[in-house]
Design a protein around this motif. Sequence first.
Motif, PDB file in Angstrom:
ATOM      1  N   LEU A  72       0.826  -1.208   0.000  1.00 54.16           N
ATOM      2  CA  LEU A  72       0.000   0.000   0.000  1.00 54.16           C
ATOM      3  C   LEU A  72       0.862   1.261   0.000  1.00 54.16           C
ATOM      4  N   CYS A  73       0.399   2.276  -0.710  1.00 52.64           N
ATOM      5  CA  CYS A  73       0.961   3.632  -0.661  1.00 52.64           C
ATOM      6  C   CYS A  73       2.482   3.642  -0.659  1.00 52.64           C
ATOM      7  N   GLN A  74       3.105   3.160  -1.691  1.00 55.65           N
ATOM      8  CA  GLN A  74       4.563   3.152  -1.800  1.00 55.65           C
ATOM      9  C   GLN A  74       5.047   4.564  -2.106  1.00 55.65           C
ATOM     10  N   SER A  75       5.559   5.246  -1.097  1.00 56.77           N
ATOM     11  CA  SER A  75       5.959   6.643  -1.260  1.00 56.77           C
ATOM     12  C   SER A  75       7.193   6.804  -2.143  1.00 56.77           C
ATOM     13  N   GLY A  76       7.945   5.734  -2.375  1.00 56.84           N
ATOM     14  CA  GLY A  76       9.124   5.821  -3.226  1.00 56.84           C
ATOM     15  C   GLY A  76       8.793   5.871  -4.709  1.00 56.84           C
ATOM     16  N   PRO A  81       1.267   5.451  -5.467  1.00 54.08           N
ATOM     17  CA  PRO A  81       0.087   4.667  -5.857  1.00 54.08           C
ATOM     18  C   PRO A  81      -0.594   4.041  -4.638  1.00 54.08           C
ATOM     19  N   ASP A  82      -1.920   3.896  -4.716  1.00 54.94           N
ATOM     20  CA  ASP A  82      -2.686   3.333  -3.603  1.00 54.94           C
ATOM     21  C   ASP A  82      -2.374   1.855  -3.400  1.00 54.94           C
ATOM     22  N   ILE A  83      -2.211   1.118  -4.496  1.00 57.02           N
ATOM     23  CA  ILE A  83      -1.942  -0.321  -4.426  1.00 57.02           C
ATOM     24  C   ILE A  83      -0.802  -0.642  -5.394  1.00 57.02           C
ATOM     25  N   VAL A  84       0.181  -1.402  -4.903  1.00 57.77           N
ATOM     26  CA  VAL A  84       1.312  -1.797  -5.732  1.00 57.77           C
ATOM     27  C   VAL A  84       1.370  -3.317  -5.781  1.00 57.77           C
ATOM     28  N   LEU A  85       1.308  -3.871  -6.982  1.00 55.00           N
ATOM     29  CA  LEU A  85       1.395  -5.313  -7.200  1.00 55.00           C
ATOM     30  C   LEU A  85       2.721  -5.592  -7.919  1.00 55.00           C
ATOM     31  N   ARG A  86       3.776  -5.823  -7.161  1.00 55.28           N
ATOM     32  CA  ARG A  86       5.109  -6.005  -7.735  1.00 55.28           C
ATOM     33  C   ARG A  86       5.188  -7.232  -8.643  1.00 55.28           C
ATOM     34  N   LYS A  87       4.506  -8.322  -8.262  1.00 58.87           N
ATOM     35  CA  LYS A  87       4.545  -9.543  -9.052  1.00 58.87           C
ATOM     36  C   LYS A  87       4.073  -9.294 -10.491  1.00 58.87           C
ATOM     37  N   TRP A  88       3.104  -8.432 -10.674  1.00 63.84           N
ATOM     38  CA  TRP A  88       2.567  -8.103 -11.993  1.00 63.84           C
ATOM     39  C   TRP A  88       3.126  -6.800 -12.529  1.00 63.84           C
ATOM     40  N   ALA A  90       2.603  -3.817 -11.585  1.00 68.54           N
ATOM     41  CA  ALA A  90       1.447  -2.947 -11.793  1.00 68.54           C
ATOM     42  C   ALA A  90       1.168  -2.097 -10.555  1.00 68.54           C
ATOM     43  N   VAL A  91       0.647  -0.905 -10.803  1.00 66.42           N
ATOM     44  CA  VAL A  91       0.203  -0.023  -9.724  1.00 66.42           C
ATOM     45  C   VAL A  91      -1.233   0.377  -9.998  1.00 66.42           C
ATOM     46  N   ILE A  92      -1.975   0.627  -8.913  1.00 66.27           N
ATOM     47  CA  ILE A  92      -3.385   1.005  -9.031  1.00 66.27           C
ATOM     48  C   ILE A  92      -3.623   2.288  -8.249  1.00 66.27           C
ATOM     49  N   PHE A  93      -4.249   3.244  -8.908  1.00 68.77           N
ATOM     50  CA  PHE A  93      -4.707   4.461  -8.243  1.00 68.77           C
ATOM     51  C   PHE A  93      -6.217   4.361  -8.105  1.00 68.77           C
ATOM     52  N   VAL A  94      -6.729   4.599  -6.915  1.00 67.31           N
ATOM     53  CA  VAL A  94      -8.176   4.679  -6.701  1.00 67.31           C
ATOM     54  C   VAL A  94      -8.490   6.164  -6.573  1.00 67.31           C
ATOM     55  N   HIS A  95      -9.080   6.718  -7.635  1.00 71.18           N
ATOM     56  CA  HIS A  95      -9.329   8.154  -7.687  1.00 71.18           C
ATOM     57  C   HIS A  95     -10.752   8.490  -7.276  1.00 71.18           C
ATOM     58  N   GLY A  96     -10.880   9.500  -6.425  1.00 68.68           N
ATOM     59  CA  GLY A  96     -12.181  10.070  -6.113  1.00 68.68           C
ATOM     60  C   GLY A  96     -12.614  10.948  -7.271  1.00 68.68           C
ATOM     61  N   CYS A  97     -13.846  10.811  -7.694  1.00 63.94           N
ATOM     62  CA  CYS A  97     -14.338  11.543  -8.861  1.00 63.94           C
ATOM     63  C   CYS A  97     -14.280  13.060  -8.656  1.00 63.94           C
ATOM     64  N   PHE A  98     -14.537  13.529  -7.447  1.00 67.16           N
ATOM     65  CA  PHE A  98     -14.551  14.964  -7.160  1.00 67.16           C
ATOM     66  C   PHE A  98     -13.144  15.555  -7.242  1.00 67.16           C
ATOM     67  N   TRP A  99     -12.195  14.987  -6.538  1.00 66.98           N
ATOM     68  CA  TRP A  99     -10.855  15.562  -6.439  1.00 66.98           C
ATOM     69  C   TRP A  99     -10.033  15.375  -7.698  1.00 66.98           C
ATOM     70  N   HIS A 100     -10.280  14.301  -8.444  1.00 66.07           N
ATOM     71  CA  HIS A 100      -9.459  14.006  -9.615  1.00 66.07           C
ATOM     72  C   HIS A 100     -10.188  14.262 -10.922  1.00 66.07           C
TER      73      HIS A 100
END
Length: 185
Positions: A72-76, A81-88, A90-100
Amino acid sequence: MSSPRSLKGEYRMSPAFHQVQTAASCTICLRMMDIMDSQTRSKVMSRIRGRDTKPELLLRRSLHACGFRFRLCQSGLPGSPDIVLRKWNAVIFVHGCFWHRHSDCRYAATPKSRPEFWLSKFETNVARDRAAQLALRREGWRVAVVWECALKVDAERAATELIGWLTTEPAKDFVEVERLEDSQL
């Protein structure tokens, strides 16, 4: 600047510009009053979280239930990103519709008070998002953006679409999980 109540003459409120005009044609700009005092507003704003939001928790639960393990939340990494899947890779951002500023989304309404401030803030957020996604893709990461409205409508469908993206070959380097229109449901 003196208060409009202390001036003599009639006042007419111009709703578009939040200005008061006196009978003598002088125009005085007023600052819109907040309906909350500063302590209450501060308390409300402090509760807006940047991580562990409801949409993010929904997606994390779905991914975990399907056997995916992540960080979670890899600041480096650019954009944290909100979720980091190193095996794949891949990174996932979960964006709020209002702020983003999810385009054509009912949750992305612009506040009526101080619209120039909000538009500037939103433009900065969107530019930062684009820069972070580009930097991650240049570093070889696959990037996914999951919008809050997609998780509100059908979190399982959004997770399924995301899992399909993660496991397909050849791998796409970008995907955006959005809400299905009513006609597509």
